[in-house]
Motif scaffolding. Structure first.
Motif, PDB file in Angstrom:
ATOM      1  N   ARG A 270       0.833  -1.200   0.000  1.00  0.00           N
ATOM      2  CA  ARG A 270       0.000   0.000   0.000  1.00  0.00           C
ATOM      3  C   ARG A 270       0.871   1.253   0.000  1.00  0.00           C
ATOM      4  O   ARG A 270       1.761   1.400   0.845  1.00  0.00           O
ATOM      5  CB  ARG A 270      -0.912   0.022   1.223  1.00  0.00           C
ATOM      6  N   PHE A 271       0.595   2.133  -0.935  1.00  0.00           N
ATOM      7  CA  PHE A 271       1.204   3.469  -0.944  1.00  0.00           C
ATOM      8  C   PHE A 271       0.186   4.372  -0.270  1.00  0.00           C
ATOM      9  O   PHE A 271      -0.772   4.823  -0.881  1.00  0.00           O
ATOM     10  CB  PHE A 271       1.474   3.898  -2.385  1.00  0.00           C
ATOM     11  N   GLU A 272       0.391   4.617   1.024  1.00  0.00           N
ATOM     12  CA  GLU A 272      -0.657   5.230   1.829  1.00  0.00           C
ATOM     13  C   GLU A 272      -0.829   6.719   1.579  1.00  0.00           C
ATOM     14  O   GLU A 272      -1.961   7.223   1.471  1.00  0.00           O
ATOM     15  CB  GLU A 272      -0.378   4.983   3.312  1.00  0.00           C
ATOM     16  N   SER A 273       0.267   7.470   1.519  1.00  0.00           N
ATOM     17  CA  SER A 273       0.116   8.926   1.405  1.00  0.00           C
ATOM     18  C   SER A 273       1.429   9.599   1.049  1.00  0.00           C
ATOM     19  O   SER A 273       2.503   9.005   1.181  1.00  0.00           O
ATOM     20  CB  SER A 273      -0.410   9.507   2.729  1.00  0.00           C
ATOM     21  N   PHE A 287       4.398   4.228   2.998  1.00  0.00           N
ATOM     22  CA  PHE A 287       3.896   3.033   2.337  1.00  0.00           C
ATOM     23  C   PHE A 287       4.045   1.830   3.262  1.00  0.00           C
ATOM     24  O   PHE A 287       4.782   1.864   4.260  1.00  0.00           O
ATOM     25  CB  PHE A 287       4.619   2.790   1.013  1.00  0.00           C
ATOM     26  N   HIS A 288       3.321   0.766   2.954  1.00  0.00           N
ATOM     27  CA  HIS A 288       3.330  -0.445   3.771  1.00  0.00           C
ATOM     28  C   HIS A 288       3.734  -1.635   2.918  1.00  0.00           C
ATOM     29  O   HIS A 288       3.214  -1.836   1.812  1.00  0.00           O
ATOM     30  CB  HIS A 288       1.942  -0.694   4.372  1.00  0.00           C
ATOM     31  N   PRO A 316      12.430  -3.395   5.211  1.00  0.00           N
ATOM     32  CA  PRO A 316      11.793  -4.464   5.985  1.00  0.00           C
ATOM     33  C   PRO A 316      10.273  -4.400   5.847  1.00  0.00           C
ATOM     34  O   PRO A 316       9.721  -3.416   5.339  1.00  0.00           O
ATOM     35  CB  PRO A 316      12.233  -4.159   7.417  1.00  0.00           C
ATOM     36  N   ALA A 317       9.614  -5.449   6.313  1.00  0.00           N
ATOM     37  CA  ALA A 317       8.159  -5.473   6.287  1.00  0.00           C
ATOM     38  C   ALA A 317       7.605  -4.394   7.210  1.00  0.00           C
ATOM     39  O   ALA A 317       8.253  -3.970   8.168  1.00  0.00           O
ATOM     40  CB  ALA A 317       7.645  -6.844   6.723  1.00  0.00           C
ATOM     41  N   GLY A 318       6.396  -3.936   6.904  1.00  0.00           N
ATOM     42  CA  GLY A 318       5.727  -2.961   7.758  1.00  0.00           C
ATOM     43  C   GLY A 318       5.627  -1.587   7.121  1.00  0.00           C
ATOM     44  O   GLY A 318       5.832  -1.411   5.918  1.00  0.00           O
ATOM     45  N   ARG A 319       5.312  -0.612   7.956  1.00  0.00           N
ATOM     46  CA  ARG A 319       5.103   0.767   7.499  1.00  0.00           C
ATOM     47  C   ARG A 319       6.446   1.463   7.343  1.00  0.00           C
ATOM     48  O   ARG A 319       7.254   1.489   8.275  1.00  0.00           O
ATOM     49  CB  ARG A 319       4.223   1.509   8.506  1.00  0.00           C
ATOM     50  N   MET A 341       5.229  10.798  -7.424  1.00  0.00           N
ATOM     51  CA  MET A 341       6.126   9.891  -6.726  1.00  0.00           C
ATOM     52  C   MET A 341       5.692   8.466  -7.068  1.00  0.00           C
ATOM     53  O   MET A 341       4.565   8.052  -6.758  1.00  0.00           O
ATOM     54  CB  MET A 341       6.090  10.152  -5.223  1.00  0.00           C
ATOM     55  N   LYS A 342       6.593   7.750  -7.723  1.00  0.00           N
ATOM     56  CA  LYS A 342       6.274   6.425  -8.260  1.00  0.00           C
ATOM     57  C   LYS A 342       6.964   5.351  -7.419  1.00  0.00           C
ATOM     58  O   LYS A 342       8.181   5.299  -7.322  1.00  0.00           O
ATOM     59  CB  LYS A 342       6.748   6.345  -9.711  1.00  0.00           C
ATOM     60  N   LEU A 343       6.160   4.501  -6.789  1.00  0.00           N
ATOM     61  CA  LEU A 343       6.637   3.420  -5.933  1.00  0.00           C
ATOM     62  C   LEU A 343       6.593   2.112  -6.712  1.00  0.00           C
ATOM     63  O   LEU A 343       5.553   1.727  -7.243  1.00  0.00           O
ATOM     64  CB  LEU A 343       5.768   3.330  -4.682  1.00  0.00           C
ATOM     65  N   GLU A 344       7.731   1.410  -6.773  1.00  0.00           N
ATOM     66  CA  GLU A 344       7.812   0.116  -7.444  1.00  0.00           C
ATOM     67  C   GLU A 344       8.343  -0.925  -6.474  1.00  0.00           C
ATOM     68  O   GLU A 344       9.364  -0.698  -5.811  1.00  0.00           O
ATOM     69  CB  GLU A 344       8.728   0.202  -8.664  1.00  0.00           C
ATOM     70  N   SER A 345       7.650  -2.061  -6.400  1.00  0.00           N
ATOM     71  CA  SER A 345       8.086  -3.134  -5.515  1.00  0.00           C
ATOM     72  C   SER A 345       7.432  -4.438  -5.948  1.00  0.00           C
ATOM     73  O   SER A 345       6.219  -4.484  -6.164  1.00  0.00           O
ATOM     74  CB  SER A 345       7.708  -2.823  -4.061  1.00  0.00           C
ATOM     75  N   GLY A 346       8.223  -5.475  -6.076  1.00  0.00           N
ATOM     76  CA  GLY A 346       7.685  -6.792  -6.388  1.00  0.00           C
ATOM     77  C   GLY A 346       6.905  -6.855  -7.679  1.00  0.00           C
ATOM     78  O   GLY A 346       5.934  -7.603  -7.780  1.00  0.00           O
TER      79      GLY A 346
END
Length: 358
Positions: A270-273, A287-288, A316-319, A341-346
């Motif tokens: 999750r990209f929270e804010s 992000f989480h 690491p895992a989490g927020r 702002m572009k978040l990339e993961s997995g």
């Protein structure tokens, strides 16, 4: 800068005449081309409605009430024609102005009494219209082809179909094409001349579903053909929705808040804010992550150009939190404007919009 009254009067009249199916495109061409040396470019202020137009004491009322006389003054014609009119204002040469509340279809008339207070709840009720206004303002602010003094060339005036087309351009080669359909009919398989060959990206479509329109459009881009049309050496076949305003550019936009990739991963990452937003300095992306994983976060400008990379490491895992200091990769402060702002993961990607103020 002074009010260019003829621009407002003629634009409003043709918006209203569209209800009768007989708007005159030559009048729109006339005001788009300016009112002479002292009523063109940065010396001219344009608007669809301001205080006098929305003030009962001067014989006016909010434009949505004129278009749709029945409560709550928000039928498809009110929405469509207001978006069209505001788009013409925003993408004309000159200085645009907006009466507060117009960005969410406010129907409360202007005045000084308690009953004249605008309804901020409409910002939520008419969120798609509000988003449209945010997006056209963002495009206006960040695209140099739309500067007040940038060039304008009206090259298609189609009275039979109530369509007008113009291009805006600056001295650096940035060109944008605006297509406005004042008619009540969708124009399908409609050929329009384009200034150059190649792919043109549909940056704005006022009748897109996300803006509470009928959803007709061009799928985000069109390709030209070597068929001369409208005085241009190239042309493209478009879908131009009723009351629609389209903006095309050779530069691809960056999608916002549109996740891509495998659905299961997106449900967990999750990209929270991004906050504060707007910001004058740094911005914190929150992000989480469901598990420890490699994360990359980039910042792009409105034209899709990479500004800087703020993260490229395993978290690491989490927020988690990543801070952008408002500077480009060169170390210089990024100019005011809209960024992503572009978040990339997995294998998944989520983008958030950020406004950087001066």
């Amino acid at each position: 800068t002074q009010y260019y009254d003829k621009f407002t009067d003629d634009l409003r009249q043709e918006i209203f005449d569209a209800a009768l199916g007989d708007p005159e495109m030559w009048k729109i061409e006339d005001v788009l081309e300016g009112g002479g040396a002292y009523l063109s470019g940065s010396k001219a202020m344009h608007y669809l409605e301001l205080h006098d137009e929305a003030w009962p004491s001067s014989g006016g009322q909010r434009i949505v009430k004129t278009i749709d006389g029945s409560l709550p003054h928000d039928d498809m014609w009110a929405k469509g024609r207001v978006k069209l009119g505001q788009g013409v204002v925003m993408f004309a040469a000159g200085v645009p102005a907006i009466l507060q509340g117009s960005e969410w279809l406010e129907d409360t008339d202007f005045g000084t009494g308690l009953g004249n207070r605008i309804d901020w709840g409409k910002k939520i009720t008419y969120a798609p219209i509000y988003q449209y206004m945010k997006d056209i303002i963002g495009e206006r602010r960040t695209n140099s082809a739309f500067r007040a003094n940038a060039g304008i060339d009206v090259y298609k005036v189609d009275e039979a179909n109530n369509v007008i087309v113009w291009q805006r351009f600056d001295g650096s080669g940035n060109v944008a094409v605006v297509v406005a359909n004042f008619s009540n009919a969708n124009r399908l398989n409609y050929r329009v001349g384009m200034p150059s060959a190649g792919t043109w990206y549909e940056l704005i479509n006022s009748q897109a579903s996300v803006y509470d329109g009928n959803g007709l459009g061009n799928g985000g881009q069109v390709s030209t053909e070597g068929i001369a049309w409208d005085g241009q050496s190239q042309s493209a076949v478009l879908t131009v929705p009723q009351m629609g305003l389209l903006v095309f550019s050779k530069t691809a936009p960056v999608p916002t808040d549109v996740p891509t990739g495998p659905a299961p991963q997106l449900e967990k990452m999750r990209f929270e804010s991004v906050r504060p937003n707007p910001t004058r300095a740094e911005a914190i992306a929150v992000f989480h992550l469901p598990a420890a994983t490699e994360v990359r976060m980039d910042v792009f400008d409105i034209r899709g150009r990479l500004v800087t990379r703020v993260a490229n490491e395993t978290f690491p895992a989490g927020r988690q939190r990543v801070v952008w200091d408002g500077r480009a990769g060169s170390g210089e402060r990024a100019p005011a404007g809209i960024y992503f702002m572009k978040l990339e993961s997995g294998g998944s990607t989520v983008t958030k919009k950020l406004i950087l103020l001066k």
